[in-house]
Each structure stands twice: as C-alpha cells, then as structure tokens.
Design a protein around this motif. Sequence first.
Motif, short mmCIF file in Angstrom:
data_model
loop_
_atom_site.label_atom_id
_atom_site.label_comp_id
_atom_site.label_asym_id
_atom_site.label_seq_id
_atom_site.Cartn_x
_atom_site.Cartn_y
_atom_site.Cartn_z
N LYS A 1 -5.57 -10.10 2.14
CA LYS A 1 -6.93 -9.60 1.96
C LYS A 1 -7.33 -8.65 3.07
N GLU A 2 -7.01 -9.01 4.33
CA GLU A 2 -7.38 -8.14 5.44
C GLU A 2 -6.56 -6.86 5.45
N ALA B 1 -5.43 -5.34 2.70
CA ALA B 1 -5.99 -4.51 1.63
C ALA B 1 -7.26 -3.81 2.11
N LYS B 2 -8.12 -4.55 2.78
CA LYS B 2 -9.37 -3.98 3.29
C LYS B 2 -9.11 -2.91 4.33
N TRP B 3 -8.14 -3.18 5.23
CA TRP B 3 -7.84 -2.24 6.30
C TRP B 3 -7.24 -0.95 5.75
N ARG C 1 -7.51 0.33 2.76
CA ARG C 1 -8.49 1.10 1.99
C ARG C 1 -9.43 1.86 2.93
N LYS C 2 -9.82 1.20 4.01
CA LYS C 2 -10.72 1.81 4.97
C LYS C 2 -10.05 2.92 5.76
N ASN D 1 -4.11 0.64 -2.27
CA ASN D 1 -5.42 0.76 -1.63
C ASN D 1 -5.63 2.10 -0.96
N GLY E 1 -8.69 4.25 -2.02
CA GLY E 1 -9.59 4.85 -1.04
C GLY E 1 -9.81 6.32 -1.29
#
Length: 587
Positions: A407-408, A410-412, A414-415, A545, A549
């Motif tokens: 999860k982290e 994927a978030k990283w 994408r950001k 991701n 993004g």
Amino acid sequence: MKNKRRIKNSIFFFFVFSFFFFCKPVSASTINNINMDVFLDQKGNASVIETWKASLYDGTEGYRGYTKLGNARIKNFSVSDDTGRVYDSVLDWDTSASFEEKKYKSGIHEITDGVELCFGISNYGNRTYTLKYEIENFVVQYRDSQGIYLNFLDLKQAVGQAKITIHSDTSFSSKNAKIWSFGYDGRVEFENGSIVLYPTNGLKKSQYMVGLIQFQENLFQTTNQSDQSFDDIYQSAFESVDDNNFSIFSVIFMIPLLLFVFIICNPLAWVAFIVILFNLKKMKRVVASSYLDFGPLGRKLPNDSEINYFRDIPCQKDLWKAYWVSYQYDIVSNITLNRNIIGAILLKWIKNGMIEVTPTKKGLFNIKDNDYAVHFKIEKEPENEIEKELYHMLLSAAGMNKILEAKEFAKWSRKNYKKVNSWFQSITMIEQEILEKEGLIHNTTIMKDGKNRKVKLVSDKVREEAIHLKGLKKFLLDFSMIAEREYFEVTIWEEYLIFAQLMGIAEKIEEQFSKLYPKFKTQTKFDPTTITVVARSMSDICYDNVIEGEKIASSHSSSSSSSSGSGGSSFSSGGRSAGGSSGGGFR
C-alpha cells in the motif's frame, strides 16, 4: 492601363460566374454513423452486430471487406433494414448485378485473401442497416498470452461518427487487459466492463480503427494458436507509428507561414534567423554524432524459426545490458521491460542477500492467505548507478522501518511518478554510456546520402548478444517441449528466473520448473509461491501507479479529458500490419 485592368476584372468575374453556374452541386452518399458491437464467447469466438446509418442517393450496394484473417472465419452473415425487413441470403453474390437484382438481398463475395459482406441498398434516402455475423477464432493464443489484433473499421469513404464496443461475460479492466488503438484521433477506454474505441470527430476517408488487446490471463478457451509472441505483434503494430503528431504536409505548409510571420512581418526576427544559420552546421554535427548506426543488418534479427536455443545467460549476466539490447533490437517491448525490470532487480537482490521477503501482519501482499513485505537487510548501496538510484527510491518508500509494503509503495510511486518515470527514461542513456566506455559503441564517420556523417557505430558483438538473448527467450518458453533436458544447478535456474522476469515470461517458466524439478522449491531462495509473486507484484504496482499518476495529472491539466486512468493508448497512425477490415461503404 484602365482598359487593361477592366479586361482582367471582366475575365476574372466571367470564370467565377461560369464556375458557380455550370458546376451544380451533386448529392453524394454519406455514412453518418457506424456502431459496432463485438461479443466474445468463452471459446474466443465473436458475435458482431453493426448498425449503419447513411444518407444514400446513388449506387446499388453496401459492402464490408475483410482480408488477412489468418485462422479466423466469418459465417452466418445477415442484414436487416430500418423497416424491419430481413434480407434474403444469396449464396454467390454478384457485385455487377443491377439495383433491382440486389434489392432486399445480402451475400458474401469472395475476394483475394478475404471476403466482402454485401447487401443491396434497396431504397434511397436516410437508411439504417443492421449487419450481423460471427467470426470464429477471433481471440488468438500467442506464445506468451492471449490477445486480439484487428483492423475493425477501414472503409473507402468517411464516417461521420463511429464506435466499437468489445465485451464478454468477463468484465474487462486494466487488471486483466492492456489496450491500444491505431489509425484515428480519439480514445480507447475501459467502460463498464467493456473495451470501447471511438474517434473524437468521426473518421476521414484515410483513417481506420485498429485495436490491439492483450489479456493478462487465459480468459478464453480458444483453439486459435499462433507461433508468434504478443511482443512480436506489439512491435509490428508500433512499426509505423509516427514519432510525433506533425505530418510532412503540416511541416511543408507551416514553415513558409512561420517564415512569413516571424521574418517578413517582424524585422527583429532577422537577428534570430542569422544566429540559426550561423550555428546550423554545428547543430547538425551534434545531432549526427548522437545517431546510432547498427550496421548493414540494422536492428532486425532472424525470425524465431531461424534462432537456435541459447542455454547460457547472455550479456555477462548484466541485467542492464540485457535491458538495453532487448529494447534496441525489439526482443521485448519497452512496456514489458519497464513493467518487469524492478521485479527482476528485486529477485537479484534477494539472490544476493540484500533484501528478503517475510510474512508480516501489517503487510498487504495477500498471497495464499498470508501477508508479505520486503525487508532491506544490508546497509550497502549497489555499485551500479541505475540500481543505486532504484535502491534509494525503494528505501524512501519503505520509510523509517525499512519495510516496504504494497500500500505504501503504491501511494509513493503514484505521488512520485515523475521521479520514477525519469528513472525509467535514464536506463538506456546510462547503459549506452557504459557500452561506449567498453568500446561496444564507438564514434565513426560513414558515407550516407552522398555526405559524411558522424555516427555512433554499434559493434557486431552487441548484435550477437541480441541473438543470444532471443535464443534464451526461445529456450525458456520451449523448455518443457525440448526432448533432451539437461540437469542445471539451482543457481542457473535462479538466474533464468531473473532474466525471465525481465522478459515478462517468469510466471510461465515457473510452472515448468516446478513440474520438472519438484525439489527446486526446497533448494532455492525463490519460492515460486511467495517471493517471485511478490517481486512481480512490486513491479506491477510501481509501473501501474506511475501510469495512473500521469493520467491523473493529465486529466487535471486538460479540460478535454473525460476520464482519469481508465483507458489505454491511442495513436493516429500505426497498426497497419493488422488484418481485418479492408475497404467498404456504398458503391
């Protein structure tokens, strides 16, 4: 002088008057709309329903050509019109028959390497026709995955509006399919479980609609087997894609206009124009010196049937060299390389003891009811410059505990999609510099188009490595079918898996290894049920991701974007190697 001017004016107005008087407007038949619905059954066959709306003033028939269909076959063709009348089916369609002879009839006309689906116009005016037919063996089983590559719509006249919808009992999405389209200005999207192709402003006479679809899983029980890989099809589709959006005609007409506006109308632009002329030779030298020359044989390699199996690991087992060679010689598509390179590096780091995959309560890699996360074990940076940057990115995503969860990550990713995308783009450039230092690429001068050009000549040794890589890929894909199987140490199997991951075929050869060598799981660090799956998941998470993004950023910056992250890539050119639609309209 006045008389001459009057004569000239009189002649001018005479021709203008004559043009409008004698050139009476002619009503031409037009196709206003084509809606094509394609349903795929579990065997990979297609049931097609097409709705044609047209304004007709001449001609005797409508027709729809199909050529180069390979193993596919069209059957059960029928036509009905806006009155509800179902047309009589004619076994042997005669294209030269009269209007009355074709009236309320339909049939198939055999042509070279294909067929034409024909029907009588029957009545002029605003008409609607519904064409129904089936295509057997529509979905193709390639060597590495299932897919569709077809020219769906390529008529001989313009179409006001068009839409193609592909669906089945299985819902399509980015999780189980990849989609591309070619030949028109528009979009290709996942919509409500379907794949939809639609042009923004209809189709010009020169435009067409080619769809390229790769299914991530074996969704269909198709019997249509191909000896090609999907990567071969992908490369073939992209061969004729323009490098930019400007045609040669745009350039021809834009250059004089720009010269007129900026030079004639703006005298200050003369200064810039003179500077450009002064530096033109220098600019040409810079461009020429960066040009890669692959020798007389170019980038083209022998066909699969001509490639011998290669059992050793090519490129001195250097993943980055293998990446560069695979990219330049089209052994693997750029998308496949970027999607799988991180997973290959993770496997390499696991093999070298730099990281490990362990169960964790907080991890979000759900594999066989257990959760897994990646732990960074050794505080030592990789020596390779490209790997070093990737190492720092993953470590940054892991945070203070140095445990990377799905999860982290994927978030990283994408950001930080710009940073990751920049890393992808730097791979070939950095590796090329390394190859230059090793003397495998060197500067030289060649005669081309009657002029001496400075180029970077790629050594024949690099081409040999490309042939070996293609031979290794063939060996791994065909391993289970090879009669004489040799025994390999666990180490070489692990190296095979790393390179198979890079080429996007790891999952397939894992099955072969497990069946042929049941003890492999107990002797290797690569437990196929956990570690290799996690490595692939990490690769997919990062790539997907980054793309997500980019699409979200694009949708925020453009008011014309109707969706964010739900579609595929559409190109106004390319896809010309596809079989399928070949001519059609009304005649």
